[in-house]
Enzyme design. Structure first.
Site, PDB file in Angstrom:
ATOM      1  N   CYS A 140       0.817  -1.895   0.034  1.00  0.00           N
ATOM      2  CA  CYS A 140      -0.002  -0.756  -0.130  1.00  0.00           C
ATOM      3  C   CYS A 140       0.955   0.969  -0.485  1.00  0.00           C
ATOM      4  CB  CYS A 140      -1.054  -0.486   0.867  1.00  0.00           C
ATOM      5  SG  CYS A 140      -2.380   1.132   1.098  1.00  0.00           S
ATOM      6  N   HIS A 196      -3.459  -5.616   1.408  1.00  0.00           N
ATOM      7  CA  HIS A 196      -2.592  -6.212   2.673  1.00  0.00           C
ATOM      8  C   HIS A 196      -3.455  -6.643   2.705  1.00  0.00           C
ATOM      9  CE1 HIS A 196      -2.620  -1.931   4.204  1.00  0.00           C
ATOM     10  NE2 HIS A 196      -3.090  -1.075   3.053  1.00  0.00           N
ATOM     11  N   GLU A 229      -1.163  -9.065   5.229  1.00  0.00           N
ATOM     12  CA  GLU A 229      -1.255  -8.563   6.302  1.00  0.00           C
ATOM     13  C   GLU A 229      -2.564  -8.870   7.405  1.00  0.00           C
ATOM     14  OE1 GLU A 229      -0.704  -6.187   5.095  1.00  0.00           O
ATOM     15  OE2 GLU A 229      -0.904  -4.370   6.071  1.00  0.00           O
TER      16      GLU A 229
END
Lengths: 221, 82
Positions: free
Chosen positions: A85, A195, A197
Protein backbone atom coordinates in the site's frame (compact mmCIF):
# COMPACT_ATOMS: atom_id res chain seq x y z
CA UNK A 1 15.42 -15.37 7.82
CA UNK A 2 15.91 -11.92 9.33
CA UNK A 3 13.51 -9.13 8.47
CA UNK A 4 13.39 -5.37 8.99
CA UNK A 5 10.20 -3.29 8.97
CA UNK A 6 10.75 0.40 8.22
CA UNK A 7 8.63 2.72 10.36
CA UNK A 8 7.86 6.16 8.96
CA UNK A 9 5.96 8.86 10.83
CA UNK A 10 2.40 7.96 9.85
CA UNK A 11 2.97 4.25 9.18
CA UNK A 12 0.07 2.32 10.67
CA UNK A 13 0.43 -1.25 9.40
CA UNK A 14 3.99 -1.76 10.67
CA UNK A 15 2.91 -3.75 13.73
CA UNK A 16 0.39 -5.83 11.75
CA UNK A 17 3.18 -6.88 9.40
CA UNK A 18 5.42 -7.62 12.38
CA UNK A 19 2.72 -9.91 13.81
CA UNK A 20 2.53 -11.80 10.49
CA UNK A 21 6.30 -12.16 10.27
CA UNK A 22 6.43 -13.44 13.85
CA UNK A 23 3.68 -15.95 13.06
CA UNK A 24 5.80 -17.08 10.11
CA UNK A 25 8.74 -17.57 12.46
CA UNK A 26 10.88 -14.42 12.54
CA UNK A 27 10.71 -11.40 14.82
CA UNK A 28 11.56 -8.37 12.65
CA UNK A 29 13.70 -5.40 13.61
CA UNK A 30 11.61 -2.23 13.56
CA UNK A 31 13.74 0.49 11.96
CA UNK A 32 12.89 4.19 12.30
CA UNK A 33 12.99 6.22 9.07
CA UNK A 34 15.69 8.54 10.41
CA UNK A 35 18.27 5.73 10.65
CA UNK A 36 21.09 5.79 8.14
CA UNK A 37 21.96 2.10 8.45
CA UNK A 38 20.02 -1.15 8.46
CA UNK A 39 20.62 -4.34 10.43
CA UNK A 40 21.65 -7.45 8.51
CA UNK A 41 18.45 -8.79 6.97
CA UNK A 42 17.05 -10.88 4.11
CA UNK A 43 13.78 -8.99 3.79
CA UNK A 44 12.86 -5.32 4.13
CA UNK A 45 9.18 -4.40 4.51
CA UNK A 46 7.81 -0.93 3.76
CA UNK A 47 4.44 -1.04 5.54
CA UNK A 48 1.10 0.57 4.82
CA UNK A 49 -0.04 3.83 6.33
CA UNK A 50 0.09 7.53 5.62
CA UNK A 51 3.77 8.37 5.84
CA UNK A 52 4.32 12.11 6.38
CA UNK A 53 0.56 12.62 6.18
CA UNK A 54 0.65 11.92 2.43
CA UNK A 55 1.98 15.48 2.00
CA UNK A 56 2.97 16.58 -1.51
CA UNK A 57 2.36 13.12 -3.05
CA UNK A 58 1.79 9.79 -1.28
CA UNK A 59 5.17 8.28 -0.49
CA UNK A 60 7.21 11.19 -1.86
CA UNK A 61 8.55 12.39 1.49
CA UNK A 62 9.21 8.87 2.76
CA UNK A 63 11.09 8.04 -0.45
CA UNK A 64 13.55 10.81 0.42
CA UNK A 65 13.96 9.96 4.11
CA UNK A 66 17.44 8.98 5.35
CA UNK A 67 16.86 5.23 5.67
CA UNK A 68 15.66 4.91 2.07
CA UNK A 69 19.14 5.44 0.66
CA UNK A 70 20.17 2.26 2.43
CA UNK A 71 16.98 0.43 1.42
CA UNK A 72 17.63 1.24 -2.24
CA UNK A 73 21.26 0.14 -1.93
CA UNK A 74 20.24 -3.17 -0.29
CA UNK A 75 17.59 -3.76 -2.94
CA UNK A 76 20.18 -3.25 -5.67
CA UNK A 77 22.41 -5.73 -3.84
CA UNK A 78 19.66 -8.35 -3.95
CA UNK A 79 17.83 -8.06 -0.62
CA UNK A 80 14.11 -8.80 -0.99
CA UNK A 81 11.82 -5.80 -0.47
CA UNK A 82 8.06 -5.88 0.08
CA UNK A 83 6.09 -2.63 -0.13
CA UNK A 84 2.43 -2.80 0.87
CA UNK A 85 0.00 0.00 0.00
CA UNK A 86 1.85 3.16 1.13
CA UNK A 87 4.99 1.02 0.85
CA UNK A 88 4.19 0.42 -2.84
CA UNK A 89 3.79 4.19 -3.29
CA UNK A 90 7.20 4.69 -1.66
CA UNK A 91 8.77 2.08 -3.97
CA UNK A 92 7.54 3.92 -7.07
CA UNK A 93 8.56 7.32 -5.70
CA UNK A 94 12.10 6.14 -4.92
CA UNK A 95 12.46 4.55 -8.35
CA UNK A 96 12.77 0.89 -7.34
CA UNK A 97 9.54 0.21 -9.22
CA UNK A 98 8.23 2.02 -12.32
CA UNK A 99 4.99 3.99 -12.61
CA UNK A 100 2.98 5.84 -10.02
CA UNK A 101 -0.10 5.32 -7.84
CA UNK A 102 -2.64 8.01 -8.66
CA UNK A 103 -5.87 9.11 -7.00
CA UNK A 104 -8.59 6.45 -7.28
CA UNK A 105 -10.68 6.82 -10.41
CA UNK A 106 -13.91 7.50 -8.49
CA UNK A 107 -12.25 9.88 -5.96
CA UNK A 108 -13.31 7.66 -3.05
CA UNK A 109 -11.24 6.01 -0.36
CA UNK A 110 -11.84 2.31 -1.01
CA UNK A 111 -11.75 -0.09 1.93
CA UNK A 112 -13.03 -3.57 1.10
CA UNK A 113 -12.03 -7.08 0.12
CA UNK A 114 -10.88 -7.54 -3.45
CA UNK A 115 -10.51 -10.69 -5.52
CA UNK A 116 -6.98 -10.99 -6.88
CA UNK A 117 -5.42 -13.23 -9.48
CA UNK A 118 -1.92 -14.41 -8.68
CA UNK A 119 -0.36 -14.03 -12.12
CA UNK A 120 3.21 -14.92 -11.19
CA UNK A 121 4.24 -17.60 -8.73
CA UNK A 122 8.02 -17.80 -9.17
CA UNK A 123 8.81 -15.01 -6.69
CA UNK A 124 9.85 -15.41 -3.05
CA UNK A 125 6.50 -13.86 -2.12
CA UNK A 126 4.11 -15.90 -4.22
CA UNK A 127 5.59 -19.37 -4.69
CA UNK A 128 3.10 -20.94 -2.25
CA UNK A 129 0.15 -19.82 -4.40
CA UNK A 130 -1.15 -21.76 -7.39
CA UNK A 131 -0.66 -20.20 -10.82
CA UNK A 132 -3.67 -17.99 -11.64
CA UNK A 133 -5.20 -18.76 -8.27
CA UNK A 134 -7.90 -16.34 -7.16
CA UNK A 135 -7.41 -15.08 -3.61
CA UNK A 136 -9.19 -12.51 -1.48
CA UNK A 137 -7.15 -9.69 0.07
CA UNK A 138 -8.49 -6.34 1.29
CA UNK A 139 -7.51 -2.94 -0.05
CA UNK A 140 -7.71 0.34 1.87
CA UNK A 141 -6.47 3.31 -0.09
CA UNK A 142 -7.24 6.62 -1.74
CA UNK A 143 -4.34 6.53 -4.23
CA UNK A 144 -4.10 3.04 -5.69
CA UNK A 145 -4.74 3.74 -9.34
CA UNK A 146 -1.60 2.33 -10.97
CA UNK A 147 -0.46 4.41 -13.91
CA UNK A 148 2.52 4.11 -16.23
CA UNK A 149 3.14 5.15 -19.81
CA UNK A 150 2.32 2.65 -22.55
CA UNK A 151 5.94 1.61 -23.09
CA UNK A 152 6.31 0.79 -19.40
CA UNK A 153 3.07 -1.21 -19.36
CA UNK A 154 4.21 -3.21 -22.38
CA UNK A 155 7.55 -3.84 -20.68
CA UNK A 156 5.87 -4.94 -17.43
CA UNK A 157 3.83 -7.47 -19.41
CA UNK A 158 6.74 -8.60 -21.55
CA UNK A 159 9.09 -9.07 -18.60
CA UNK A 160 6.36 -10.80 -16.59
CA UNK A 161 6.57 -8.22 -13.81
CA UNK A 162 2.85 -8.13 -13.01
CA UNK A 163 2.32 -10.37 -9.97
CA UNK A 164 -1.24 -9.56 -8.85
CA UNK A 165 -4.18 -8.27 -10.86
CA UNK A 166 -7.67 -7.43 -9.64
CA UNK A 167 -10.04 -10.15 -10.81
CA UNK A 168 -12.34 -9.32 -13.69
CA UNK A 169 -14.90 -6.70 -12.62
CA UNK A 170 -13.25 -6.09 -9.26
CA UNK A 171 -10.81 -3.25 -10.05
CA UNK A 172 -11.44 -0.83 -7.16
CA UNK A 173 -9.43 2.16 -8.37
CA UNK A 174 -9.09 2.25 -12.17
CA UNK A 175 -5.56 0.81 -12.22
CA UNK A 176 -4.08 0.25 -15.70
CA UNK A 177 -4.27 -3.41 -16.78
CA UNK A 178 -6.04 -4.13 -13.44
CA UNK A 179 -2.60 -4.05 -11.81
CA UNK A 180 -2.63 -4.70 -8.05
CA UNK A 181 1.06 -5.59 -7.61
CA UNK A 182 4.30 -5.61 -9.62
CA UNK A 183 7.92 -6.61 -9.15
CA UNK A 184 11.20 -5.23 -10.37
CA UNK A 185 12.93 -7.24 -13.14
CA UNK A 186 14.59 -9.53 -10.56
CA UNK A 187 11.31 -10.54 -8.91
CA UNK A 188 12.73 -9.67 -5.50
CA UNK A 189 11.18 -6.22 -5.05
CA UNK A 190 7.39 -6.44 -4.81
CA UNK A 191 4.96 -3.56 -4.47
CA UNK A 192 1.24 -4.21 -3.99
CA UNK A 193 -1.79 -2.13 -3.00
CA UNK A 194 -3.78 -4.90 -1.23
CA UNK A 195 -2.93 -5.72 2.39
CA UNK A 196 -1.96 -9.40 2.86
CA UNK A 197 -1.29 -8.73 6.56
CA UNK A 198 -4.96 -7.87 7.06
CA UNK A 199 -6.15 -11.31 5.98
CA UNK A 200 -3.52 -13.63 7.35
CA UNK A 201 -5.45 -15.69 9.88
CA UNK A 202 -8.90 -17.25 10.05
CA UNK A 203 -10.03 -14.91 12.84
CA UNK A 204 -9.68 -12.05 10.34
CA UNK A 205 -12.10 -13.69 7.93
CA UNK A 206 -9.56 -15.60 5.89
CA UNK A 207 -5.90 -16.47 5.65
CA UNK A 208 -5.02 -15.92 1.98
CA UNK A 209 -2.33 -13.42 2.97
CA UNK A 210 -0.60 -15.88 5.24
CA UNK A 211 1.04 -17.83 2.43
CA UNK A 212 2.94 -14.72 1.35
CA UNK A 213 4.72 -14.47 4.70
CA UNK A 214 5.19 -18.24 5.00
CA UNK A 215 6.52 -18.27 1.44
CA UNK A 216 9.06 -15.52 2.03
CA UNK A 217 10.14 -17.27 5.22
CA UNK A 218 10.58 -20.57 3.41
CA UNK A 219 12.46 -19.17 0.45
CA UNK A 220 14.76 -16.75 2.28
CA UNK A 221 15.73 -19.00 5.19
CA UNK B 1 14.36 36.08 -5.07
CA UNK B 2 10.88 34.64 -5.33
CA UNK B 3 10.16 31.40 -7.17
CA UNK B 4 6.77 30.19 -8.27
CA UNK B 5 6.51 26.61 -9.46
CA UNK B 6 3.50 25.34 -11.34
CA UNK B 7 3.04 21.57 -11.29
CA UNK B 8 0.50 20.22 -13.74
CA UNK B 9 -0.57 16.79 -14.93
CA UNK B 10 0.82 15.78 -18.29
CA UNK B 11 -1.53 15.65 -21.24
CA UNK B 12 -3.26 12.31 -21.45
CA UNK B 13 -3.03 11.63 -17.71
CA UNK B 14 -6.51 11.19 -16.29
CA UNK B 15 -7.41 13.93 -13.81
CA UNK B 16 -10.51 12.78 -11.89
CA UNK B 17 -10.38 15.82 -9.60
CA UNK B 18 -10.37 18.21 -12.55
CA UNK B 19 -13.27 16.25 -13.99
CA UNK B 20 -15.22 16.54 -10.72
CA UNK B 21 -14.62 20.31 -10.63
CA UNK B 22 -15.76 20.57 -14.25
CA UNK B 23 -18.98 18.71 -13.44
CA UNK B 24 -19.61 20.81 -10.32
CA UNK B 25 -19.20 24.04 -12.30
CA UNK B 26 -21.69 22.76 -14.85
CA UNK B 27 -24.17 21.96 -12.06
CA UNK B 28 -23.75 25.49 -10.68
CA UNK B 29 -24.80 26.85 -14.04
CA UNK B 30 -21.41 27.98 -15.34
CA UNK B 31 -21.72 27.16 -19.02
CA UNK B 32 -18.96 26.94 -21.55
CA UNK B 33 -16.26 25.39 -19.33
CA UNK B 34 -14.76 23.04 -21.87
CA UNK B 35 -12.33 21.30 -19.53
CA UNK B 36 -10.69 21.67 -16.12
CA UNK B 37 -7.26 20.41 -15.07
CA UNK B 38 -6.10 20.70 -11.47
CA UNK B 39 -2.49 21.17 -10.41
CA UNK B 40 -0.26 22.52 -7.64
CA UNK B 41 1.37 25.87 -7.03
CA UNK B 42 4.47 26.09 -4.85
CA UNK B 43 5.93 29.44 -3.78
CA UNK B 44 9.45 29.83 -2.42
CA UNK B 45 11.54 32.63 -1.07
CA UNK B 46 15.15 31.97 -2.07
CA UNK B 47 18.42 33.39 -0.81
CA UNK B 48 19.85 33.18 -4.34
CA UNK B 49 20.81 36.36 -6.15
CA UNK B 50 21.80 34.76 -9.44
CA UNK B 51 18.76 33.80 -11.50
CA UNK B 52 20.37 31.11 -13.61
CA UNK B 53 21.89 29.38 -10.57
CA UNK B 54 18.50 29.54 -8.86
CA UNK B 55 16.80 28.12 -11.90
CA UNK B 56 19.10 25.14 -12.11
CA UNK B 57 18.67 24.43 -8.39
CA UNK B 58 14.90 24.63 -8.75
CA UNK B 59 15.05 22.29 -11.72
CA UNK B 60 16.85 19.76 -9.52
CA UNK B 61 14.36 20.28 -6.67
CA UNK B 62 11.49 19.59 -9.05
CA UNK B 63 13.06 16.44 -10.43
CA UNK B 64 14.07 15.08 -7.01
CA UNK B 65 11.01 15.92 -4.95
CA UNK B 66 8.48 18.52 -6.02
CA UNK B 67 7.14 16.84 -9.15
CA UNK B 68 6.75 13.24 -10.21
CA UNK B 69 7.85 13.43 -13.81
CA UNK B 70 6.10 10.17 -14.67
CA UNK B 71 2.80 12.07 -14.60
CA UNK B 72 3.60 15.72 -13.97
CA UNK B 73 5.17 18.68 -15.78
CA UNK B 74 6.66 21.63 -13.93
CA UNK B 75 7.12 25.25 -14.89
CA UNK B 76 9.47 27.54 -12.94
CA UNK B 77 8.98 31.32 -12.75
CA UNK B 78 11.42 33.64 -10.99
CA UNK B 79 10.92 37.21 -9.85
CA UNK B 80 12.82 39.65 -7.66
CA UNK B 81 11.58 39.96 -4.11
CA UNK B 82 9.99 43.34 -3.61
Amino acid sequence: MRAAVIVFPGSNCDRDVAVCLEAAGTKPDMVWHGETSLPACDLIVLPGGFSYGDYLRCGSMAANSPVMREVVARAHAGTAVLGICNGFQVLTECGLLPGVLMRNRDLNFVCRNTRLNVTRTDTPFTHLYEADEEIIIPVAHNEGNYFADDDTLVRLQGENQIVFTYASGDNPNGASLDIAGITDPTGRVLGMMPHPERRAEKALGGADGRRMFDGVMEMLS
Amino acid sequence: MKATIYITLKNGVLDPQGKAIENALGQLGFDGVNSVRQGKLIEMDLADTDASAAESRLQEMCEKLLANTVIENFDIRLSDTE
